[in-house]
Design an enzyme around this catalytic site. Sequence first.
Site, short mmCIF file in Angstrom:
data_model
loop_
_atom_site.label_atom_id
_atom_site.label_comp_id
_atom_site.label_asym_id
_atom_site.label_seq_id
_atom_site.Cartn_x
_atom_site.Cartn_y
_atom_site.Cartn_z
N LEU A 1 18.02 34.64 31.33
CA LEU A 1 18.80 33.63 32.05
C LEU A 1 19.94 33.98 33.13
CD1 LEU A 1 20.21 31.35 28.84
CD2 LEU A 1 18.33 30.78 30.47
N GLY B 1 16.86 30.79 23.33
CA GLY B 1 17.43 31.82 22.45
C GLY B 1 16.79 31.76 21.15
N LYS C 1 32.52 29.62 27.18
CA LYS C 1 32.43 28.77 26.17
C LYS C 1 33.29 27.38 26.41
CE LYS C 1 29.20 30.84 23.68
NZ LYS C 1 27.81 30.20 23.55
N SER D 1 31.57 27.25 21.18
CA SER D 1 32.11 28.07 20.08
C SER D 1 33.49 27.77 19.91
CB SER D 1 32.06 29.62 20.68
OG SER D 1 32.85 30.49 19.89
N GLY E 1 22.69 33.18 24.03
CA GLY E 1 24.19 33.39 24.43
C GLY E 1 24.33 34.87 24.24
N SER F 1 16.22 35.06 17.69
CA SER F 1 16.86 35.25 16.45
C SER F 1 18.09 34.35 16.40
CB SER F 1 17.86 36.62 16.76
OG SER F 1 18.68 36.82 17.64
N GLY F 2 18.96 34.40 15.25
CA GLY F 2 20.19 33.68 15.13
C GLY F 2 19.91 32.11 15.14
N TYR G 1 33.47 35.74 27.65
CA TYR G 1 33.14 34.80 26.36
C TYR G 1 33.92 33.34 26.37
CZ TYR G 1 31.48 33.55 21.83
OH TYR G 1 30.72 32.87 20.94
#
Length: 270
Positions: free
Chosen positions: A55, A15, A164, A120, A80, A18-19, A160
Amino acid sequence: MDFLGYKGKRVIVSGCFSGMGHATAKLLVEAGAEVHGFDFKETDLALASFNLVDLRDPATIDAAVANVGGKVDALFNCAGLPQTAPAMDVMKVNFTGTRHLTEQVLGLMGEGGAIASISSTGGMGWSRRVPLLMELISQQGVDAALAWCEGHMDDVGNGYALSKEAIIVWTMLSCAHLIKKGIRINCSLPSPTQTPMMKHFREAAGAAVDVAMEPIGRYSTPEEQAQALAFLNCESASIINGIVLPADGGFMGAVATGQVDLSKMMPNAK
């Protein structure tokens, strides 16, 4: 940066486009690590290598890990998808693909290895679904886990929260046997973070995002989340294993002491 002890270490960051993943890879490069990046989109960072990885496709994971080869000191699972993506894609990226990547990288790790994954605060309900999550985690391999998901779509929902939660329970389950090999595994629970994905969280969760920013009252930054991940995998954290680290400005502490009204986040909460 010397405290982190990454100089000369070989690490993988998924990942990294970005972020939080981008911020983590950048921090590690600046700390002197040899950083190998995995992502579906190419990064602008000057890394030791970059591998296009989806992924959702285990074959791309296997090829990328083989391409890195050699000894890997640390793995950062930062890739993610938000809850606005198709539910099964969310499960593939956030859990089954992440687990498969970790299992492949473990073959390159030895004593002193470390793994940090991003969960998260959206997974904070894991303790209410441990039997269900253990059932999912017990499915060996990507195909079996996805078949289980397809048979439990009511539990999967948008993918989601379950994905998580699964990361959290899988982390705690894995820590006991991995530490026998000298390898640690932990995960973080970020609060809402100012990344490109935030607009998707806003779209899906609305005002619940504001509740999750309490008590600090702001978004975290990708750099703040990167620092938490870097600490979890650094040499100085050698005794830290199997933990779920809230990187949330005090949200979980405020929840535990009744200072956050979760009914605003989960209307059906008792």
